[in-house]
Scaffold this motif. Structure first.
Motif, PDB file in Angstrom:
ATOM      1  N   ASN A 132    -106.861 -66.829  14.770  1.00  0.00           N
ATOM      2  CA  ASN A 132    -106.665 -68.239  14.450  1.00  0.00           C
ATOM      3  C   ASN A 132    -107.626 -69.133  15.218  1.00  0.00           C
ATOM      4  O   ASN A 132    -108.257 -68.700  16.188  1.00  0.00           O
ATOM      5  N   ARG A 175    -104.887 -68.676  10.575  1.00  0.00           N
ATOM      6  CA  ARG A 175    -104.309 -70.006  10.720  1.00  0.00           C
ATOM      7  C   ARG A 175    -105.299 -70.931  11.431  1.00  0.00           C
ATOM      8  O   ARG A 175    -106.045 -70.484  12.297  1.00  0.00           O
ATOM      9  N   HIS A 227     -98.438 -65.911  18.540  1.00  0.00           N
ATOM     10  CA  HIS A 227     -97.575 -65.480  17.444  1.00  0.00           C
ATOM     11  C   HIS A 227     -96.321 -66.335  17.355  1.00  0.00           C
ATOM     12  O   HIS A 227     -95.654 -66.366  16.310  1.00  0.00           O
ATOM     13  N   SER A 230     -96.534 -68.434  14.299  1.00  0.00           N
ATOM     14  CA  SER A 230     -97.044 -67.620  13.192  1.00  0.00           C
ATOM     15  C   SER A 230     -96.922 -68.281  11.828  1.00  0.00           C
ATOM     16  O   SER A 230     -97.629 -67.902  10.893  1.00  0.00           O
ATOM     17  N   TYR A 231     -96.032 -69.280  11.685  1.00  0.00           N
ATOM     18  CA  TYR A 231     -95.902 -69.971  10.403  1.00  0.00           C
ATOM     19  C   TYR A 231     -96.314 -71.442  10.518  1.00  0.00           C
ATOM     20  O   TYR A 231     -95.942 -72.269   9.699  1.00  0.00           O
ATOM     21  N   ASN A 233     -99.432 -73.888  10.328  1.00  0.00           N
ATOM     22  CA  ASN A 233    -100.791 -73.875   9.796  1.00  0.00           C
ATOM     23  C   ASN A 233    -101.149 -75.257   9.262  1.00  0.00           C
ATOM     24  O   ASN A 233    -100.351 -75.888   8.568  1.00  0.00           O
TER      25      ASN A 233
END
Length: 253
Positions: A132, A175, A227, A230-231, A233
């Motif tokens: 990322n 991301r 992490h 992780s969702y 973005n």
């Protein structure tokens, strides 16, 4: 296991301030961190200041060929690249009618083009491991300032570049996010901190009544790079003590 064990990160503008704080934190949490900047002595001081793996690398982010080569070489030398933190920047240079061509070009080359070139070079490597990018934007990229035409334009461009890359590369497993700090106690802002009147006006606008510390911005960067996010973005996350919660009206009472 620490959040960044066995991961490799590049932090531009890593010789002081937010970049140095971020490099130290990532290294303490297990990452191998390559810090890039123009002042080798500053980079070496950061590398020696923490019990972790920090590798200094001289780099001018306005040198497009050098940036691309450096990113590729880091990935080749360490076998991977997981995190890119685009932090290199310079300070405001005045309103539009006072900004010269060279000042404008230097701002865009450092803040916006430098981040773009590094990100473009990093993307093929980040795709391989689901890595990322975290861009260091600013509240000045969310709203305007007096006397900051070039800075506002560059940071605003960086905020929207963050969103565009987040859309384009989420499907590749990469991301892209950004932090947007307010006034932070760094080498770049040290002169402002000596102006009592200016600082008083800043403190009137900051709900928490104090500037940010570099480590406080670094914690947000590390979260977005981990992490744990992780969702998350395409976010431009204010790290501003509540500044952006205000609509600008004065305090009543």
């Amino acid at each position: 296991m620490s959040r960044f064990t066995d991961r490799v990160a590049i932090v531009t503008g890593g010789g002081s301030g937010i970049g140095a704080a971020t490099a130290r934190l990532l290294a303490m949490e297990g990452a191998t961190v390559v810090i890039a900047g123009r002042r080798v002595e500053k980079l070496e001081e950061v590398a020696a200041s923490v019990d972790g793996v920090i590798v200094p690398r001289k780099l001018d982010v306005t040198d497009r060929a050098a940036v691309t080569a450096a990113v590729d070489e880091v990935a080749a030398e360490h076998g991977r690249l997981d995190v890119l933190v685009n932090n290199a920047g310079i300070g405001p240079s005045g309103p539009a009618d006072e900004v010269g061509d060279d000042d404008w070009d230097q701002m865009m080359a450092t803040v916006l083009s430098g981040a773009f070139i590094a990100s473009r070079a990093a993307l093929p490597h980040l795709v391989q491991g689901g890595g990322n990018i975290v861009n260091v934007c600013s509240v000045s990229g969310i709203g305007g300032d007096w006397g900051g035409a070039a800075y506002n334009a560059a940071k605003g461009g960086l905020a929207n570049l963050t969103r565009a890359m987040a859309l384009d590369h989420a499907g590749d497993g990469v991301r892209v996010n950004a932090v947007a700090p307010t006034f932070t106690e760094t080498e770049m802002t040290s002169g402002m901190g000596e102006d009592d009147d200016l600082m008083n006006r800043f403190m009137e606008r900051l709900p928490m009544g104090r500037p940010a510390k570099p480590e406080e911005v670094a914690w947000a960067i590390a979260f977005l790079a981990s992490h744990d996010a992780s969702y998350v973005n395409g976010v431009v996350l204010p790290v501003d003590g509540g500044l952006s919660a205000s609509n600008g009206q004065p305090r009543l009472g």
